[in-house]
Design a protein around this motif. Structure first.
Motif, mmCIF file in Angstrom:
data_model
loop_
_atom_site.group_PDB
_atom_site.id
_atom_site.type_symbol
_atom_site.label_atom_id
_atom_site.label_comp_id
_atom_site.label_asym_id
_atom_site.label_seq_id
_atom_site.Cartn_x
_atom_site.Cartn_y
_atom_site.Cartn_z
ATOM 1 N N LEU A 3 3.365 3.090 9.633
ATOM 2 C CA LEU A 3 3.568 4.425 9.091
ATOM 3 C C LEU A 3 2.260 4.956 8.558
ATOM 4 C CD1 LEU A 3 6.881 3.824 7.084
ATOM 5 C CD2 LEU A 3 6.651 4.900 9.331
ATOM 6 N N ASP A 4 2.187 6.282 8.520
ATOM 7 C CA ASP A 4 1.027 6.915 7.921
ATOM 8 C C ASP A 4 0.949 6.538 6.438
ATOM 9 O OD1 ASP A 4 -1.065 9.193 8.352
ATOM 10 O OD2 ASP A 4 -0.060 9.632 6.440
ATOM 11 N N ILE A 5 -0.270 6.448 5.915
ATOM 12 C CA ILE A 5 -0.435 6.016 4.515
ATOM 13 C C ILE A 5 0.279 6.960 3.553
ATOM 14 C CG2 ILE A 5 -2.152 5.885 2.665
ATOM 15 C CD1 ILE A 5 -3.967 4.424 4.499
ATOM 16 N N VAL A 6 0.203 8.253 3.844
ATOM 17 C CA VAL A 6 0.878 9.220 2.963
ATOM 18 C C VAL A 6 2.379 8.955 2.937
ATOM 19 C CG1 VAL A 6 1.394 11.665 2.604
ATOM 20 C CG2 VAL A 6 -0.891 10.968 3.325
ATOM 21 N N VAL A 7 2.953 8.693 4.120
ATOM 22 C CA VAL A 7 4.392 8.406 4.188
ATOM 23 C C VAL A 7 4.706 7.124 3.417
ATOM 24 C CG1 VAL A 7 6.300 7.842 5.730
ATOM 25 C CG2 VAL A 7 4.638 9.595 6.381
ATOM 26 N N MET A 52 8.353 -12.417 -4.279
ATOM 27 C CA MET A 52 8.748 -13.831 -4.189
ATOM 28 C C MET A 52 9.994 -14.004 -3.321
ATOM 29 S SD MET A 52 9.485 -16.417 -7.350
ATOM 30 C CE MET A 52 10.939 -15.525 -7.866
ATOM 31 N N ILE A 53 10.991 -13.097 -3.479
ATOM 32 C CA ILE A 53 12.246 -13.283 -2.746
ATOM 33 C C ILE A 53 12.196 -12.644 -1.349
ATOM 34 C CG2 ILE A 53 13.607 -13.439 -4.852
ATOM 35 C CD1 ILE A 53 14.460 -10.576 -4.509
ATOM 36 N N ALA A 54 11.352 -11.646 -1.150
ATOM 37 C CA ALA A 54 11.259 -11.010 0.178
ATOM 38 C C ALA A 54 9.800 -10.654 0.451
ATOM 39 C CB ALA A 54 12.143 -9.767 0.234
ATOM 40 N N PRO A 55 8.967 -11.671 0.676
ATOM 41 C CA PRO A 55 7.531 -11.405 0.797
ATOM 42 C C PRO A 55 7.158 -10.484 1.950
ATOM 43 C CG PRO A 55 8.077 -13.687 1.387
ATOM 44 C CD PRO A 55 9.298 -13.092 0.804
ATOM 45 N N ASN A 56 7.865 -10.600 3.080
ATOM 46 C CA ASN A 56 7.517 -9.756 4.235
ATOM 47 C C ASN A 56 7.857 -8.292 3.976
ATOM 48 O OD1 ASN A 56 6.586 -11.963 5.662
ATOM 49 N ND2 ASN A 56 8.608 -12.417 6.523
ATOM 50 N N VAL A 57 9.038 -8.085 3.386
ATOM 51 C CA VAL A 57 9.446 -6.699 3.089
ATOM 52 C C VAL A 57 8.508 -6.096 2.046
ATOM 53 C CG1 VAL A 57 11.333 -5.243 2.266
ATOM 54 C CG2 VAL A 57 11.828 -7.289 3.633
ATOM 55 N N ALA A 58 8.184 -6.906 1.012
ATOM 56 C CA ALA A 58 7.284 -6.412 -0.042
ATOM 57 C C ALA A 58 5.918 -6.061 0.540
ATOM 58 C CB ALA A 58 7.147 -7.467 -1.139
ATOM 59 N N ALA A 59 5.432 -6.904 1.447
ATOM 60 C CA ALA A 59 4.126 -6.633 2.066
ATOM 61 C C ALA A 59 4.176 -5.383 2.928
ATOM 62 C CB ALA A 59 3.698 -7.842 2.901
ATOM 63 N N TRP A 60 5.345 -5.109 3.570
ATOM 64 C CA TRP A 60 5.470 -3.904 4.405
ATOM 65 C C TRP A 60 5.531 -2.641 3.534
ATOM 66 C CZ3 TRP A 60 9.499 -0.272 5.079
ATOM 67 C CH2 TRP A 60 9.299 0.625 6.145
ATOM 68 N N ILE A 61 6.245 -2.749 2.400
ATOM 69 C CA ILE A 61 6.377 -1.561 1.535
ATOM 70 C C ILE A 61 5.101 -1.308 0.738
ATOM 71 C CG2 ILE A 61 7.629 -0.632 -0.472
ATOM 72 C CD1 ILE A 61 10.140 -1.874 0.605
ATOM 73 N N PHE A 62 4.491 -2.391 0.265
ATOM 74 C CA PHE A 62 3.275 -2.245 -0.553
ATOM 75 C C PHE A 62 2.079 -2.891 0.140
ATOM 76 C CE2 PHE A 62 6.761 -2.118 -3.676
ATOM 77 C CZ PHE A 62 6.462 -0.935 -4.329
ATOM 78 N N PRO A 63 1.638 -2.350 1.307
ATOM 79 C CA PRO A 63 0.456 -2.917 1.979
ATOM 80 C C PRO A 63 -0.800 -2.692 1.131
ATOM 81 C CG PRO A 63 1.114 -0.866 3.020
ATOM 82 C CD PRO A 63 2.178 -1.184 2.016
ATOM 83 N N PRO A 64 -1.768 -3.585 1.224
ATOM 84 C CA PRO A 64 -2.962 -3.495 0.357
ATOM 85 C C PRO A 64 -3.689 -2.162 0.445
ATOM 86 C CG PRO A 64 -2.890 -5.590 1.512
ATOM 87 C CD PRO A 64 -1.791 -4.758 2.089
#
Length: 710
Positions: A3-7, A52-64
């Protein structure tokens, strides 16, 4: 999916605001400030839970790559939040008991600062960042330990109606002095940290002092022109608002360039702004809505993403965390308590003051984020200090309630008249200008031609938000005075004039209206709560919402008035069924008969409820003739008892019905209320609910059981 960063940032903001509101409201139910829940929500979104409980989802929602954008929004939020803190820091808080406050506040800083510096000897080799000097580390840790959150403290004082007590005034003054001193200490710590050397930081310190002096002289004169413009226009125009915001940003840039931090520039503008009542209120209200509901939750999430509770993965680290929490609590509480006692403050107030000064809240979180950004504290110590901030803020309200209960506060504020032998009606009033009929009914029931009664209109000002300008003690006092003025104006129009002095209003701030009404009814030994009906926001039935809470919680008799705007009380209708709620209805009807010679009462008996109970008959027999002859006892045959009552109510001014299922006004087994009579009744309606105490014989058994050792 890319997704676009703004989105992505917008999705993050949606998640952050939604969760922070949800968790914040949950903490409000626990009698905690909303901000604590919002901080916890931010931590939940970070690696401590979500990651901790959903690392992949967390990484997708909050990418660096999106985190810096949240950081920029956080900094903007901090700038304007610090501006609000400065704006709300009224110099008049410094006028009450300043000598005592200076001693208490500075000792309450000195002790935790010293203990924090001592703790640095232990923590520096274990949890500090590489390259940071011990001086900078100790200065920063000491400053972090010394913080008192003025906004949270002001909110707690207002919610407990302490603002007009000696304790409240002293706490506010101490917190105001503490705030100024602690921010100066923090500025010093930041300057030393940036140069990693005390001597090298001296030019920065001198520049900062010069800028502060400039703001308090030239800056103050310039800012006064905004008050002049406000008076000229009578409102805060967008041009003036934009100009003030520009001044805030410019000042933030200057302090950032000097080498302290941009938040100090915004804070200075807030402090030096003229405390013009209209300008300050409108400016705060326009600013805080967006800052508090949008930007600050982003700051909490940004902080939460940097908080890693998982770093505390060994018992020794949890032991260090416990030491940090203990040092913060002991330093603040003991320092405040001892200084207050030396100044002559009595034990209970000194202890309450100690716990109030121990609250840290959001202010601490701001300090910690600065420390983490400057690398003066490590992520591990940052996590420990976040836990300390949460613990110290969370414990304040329960400890204050335990040491200084609201009943004690009330007794200290007002010498209550002895009402033990008076009939006392408590009347919750939401709006004095629209509930005149309710107070008049209360006077008719209670007073009549007797002075042995008292009516108490109760107006509770509910604070719905945290950190809003209206929760400041001075603003709360303004609202209380305004409401009290309206009530007094209403009372001066009540008849008979000779008994107006028996109407004694109470106006105060409280978060939970139903609970506060119940507590006041118990404390003041009210015989009856007479409450007006209003349509609940989240219920379709008429006896739900706040009225339903009162019916459920209040340990005294309750009557609910459904006003059809009839000014007469000449014809009363009491539909009869043999139960204790009808007995209360009869008692109120008889009071009206005794107090008003022109009033008549029809006790309607609908088959199969035509037989009066022996108690009912005995009561009627004891009535004097002048009352008894104005009572009719008709019996009607009807297939629908409710319909019979509805038809009879057409000829009544007031129908008084006990809460019972026969009239469709009884609480059902699944918690749902029905309200058929309340909906269709053609006259005003008074629904009565008798409080059923534990039977006397059972009470004696319970008392024995309570005394019996286990």
């Amino acid at each position: 999916m890319h997704l676009d960063i703004v989105v992505q940032v917008l999705i993050q903001i949606l998640l952050v605001i939604g969760l922070s509101r949800l968790i914040g409201l949950g903490f409000r139910r626990l009698n905690q400030p909303l901000v604590i829940g919002e901080i916890v929500a931010g931590i939940m979104l970070g690696p401590s839970l979500f990651g901790m409980i959903a690392p992949n989802v967390a990484a997708w929602i909050f990418p660096p790559e999106t985190i810096p954008f949240l950081g920029v929004l956080s900094q903007i939020g901090l700038i304007f939040f610090m501006f609000l803190i400065g704006l709300e820091l009224d110099p008049k808080y410094l006028k009450n008991g300043l000598n005592v406050a200076i001693l208490v506040s500075h000792v309450s800083i000195l002790v935790p600062f010293s203990l924090g510096a001592l703790a640095s000897l232990l923590l520096y080799p274990l949890v500090s960042c590489d390259g940071v000097s011990f001086t900078a580390f100790a200065l920063f840790l000491g400053a972090a330990m010394s913080i008192t959150a003025f906004p949270v403290l002001a909110r707690i004082i207002t919610e407990n109606n302490l603002q007009n007590t000696r304790l409240g005034a002293l706490a506010l003054t101490c917190a105001a002095v503490d705030d100024v001193t602690a921010w100066c200490l923090l500025a010093l710590a930041i300057a030393v940290t940036r140069y990693n050397n005390m001597i090298a930081a001296i030019p920065t310190i001198i520049e900062a002092i010069a800028y502060i002096a400039l703001m308090f002289t030239v800056g103050r004169l310039v800012l006064k022109q905004f008050a002049v413009l406000y008076d000229r226009k009578g409102k805060l125009t967008q041009t003036v608002l934009a100009s003030i915001y520009m001044v805030v940003v410019i000042s933030a840039l200057i302090t950032e360039l000097i080498g302290i931090h941009l938040i100090f520039g915004a804070f200075l503008v807030g402090v030096t702004m003229p405390k013009h009542p209209g300008l300050t209120r409108e400016l705060a209200q326009k600013t805080e809505d967006f800052v508090l509901t949008f930007l600050l939750p982003v700051f909490f999430a940004y902080s939460g993403l940097r908080t890693q509770v998982g770093l505390l993965n060994r018992p020794v680290l949890w032991g260090l965390c416990a030491i940090v929490v203990a040092v913060a609590i002991i330093g603040k509480y003991v320092g405040t308590y001892v200084a207050a006692r030396v100044s002559g403050v009595e034990k209970r107030e000194a202890s309450a003051l100690g716990w109030l000064m121990n609250t840290r809240g959001l202010t601490e979180l701001i300090v910690l984020n600065i420390g983490l950004s400057l690398n003066v504290i490590s992520p591990l110590l940052f996590t420990m200090l976040v836990i300390m901030a949460l613990v110290t803020t969370f414990m304040t309200s329960p400890l204050l309630e335990m040491i200084y209960p609201k009943q004690q506060i009330r007794q200290n504020q007002i010498n209550q008249p002895d009402v033990s032998d008076q009939y006392h009606v408590l009347v919750p009033i939401a709006n004095p200008t629209t509930q005149r009929g309710l107070i008049e009914l209360a006077m008719s029931i209670a007073i009549g031609n007797s002075s042995n009664a008292i009516v108490t209109p109760l107006s509770l000002i509910q604070l719905d938000q945290d950190y809003v300008y209206e929760s400041l003690p001075s603003e709360a006092n303004r609202q209380i005075a305004l409401t009290n003025e309206k009530l007094q104006a209403l009372i001066q129009t009540l008849e008979p004039a000779d008994y107006r002095h028996l109407v004694r209003p109470i106006v105060q701030v409280d978060r939970d209206v139903a609970r506060a009404t119940t507590q006041i009814a118990m404390r003041d030994r009210a015989n009856l709560i007479l409450v007006g009906w209003h349509r609940p926001a989240f219920h379709s039935n008429r006896l739900g919402g706040r009225v339903g809470e009162l019916l459920t919680m209040a340990p005294v008799d309750v009557a609910v008035f459904v006003d059809r705007h009839s000014t007469k009380l000449e014809n009363l209708l009491l539909p009869y069924v043999p139960n204790l709620h009808t007995d209360l209805g009869l008692e109120l009807a008889l009071r009206l008969l005794i107090n008003r010679d022109q009033t008549r009462l029809k006790i309607l008996r609908v088959q199969p409820f035509s037989e009066l109970s022996s108690e009912f008959n005995a009561l009627l027999d004891r009535l004097p003739n002048r009352v008894r002859r104005r009572i009719d006892l008709p019996i009607v045959e009807a297939s629908s008892p409710i319909q019979a009552v509805i038809e009879s109510s057409e000829f009544a001014d007031l129908t008084i019905a006990g809460a019972s299922r026969e009239w469709g006004i009884e609480r059902q087994t699944l918690g749902r209320y029905t309200d058929e009579l309340a909906e269709a009744c053609r006259s005003s309606l008074l629904i009565t609910r008798r409080y059923s105490q534990v039977a006397s014989h059972l009470t004696s058994i319970l008392e024995v059981a309570d005394e019996k050792p286990v």
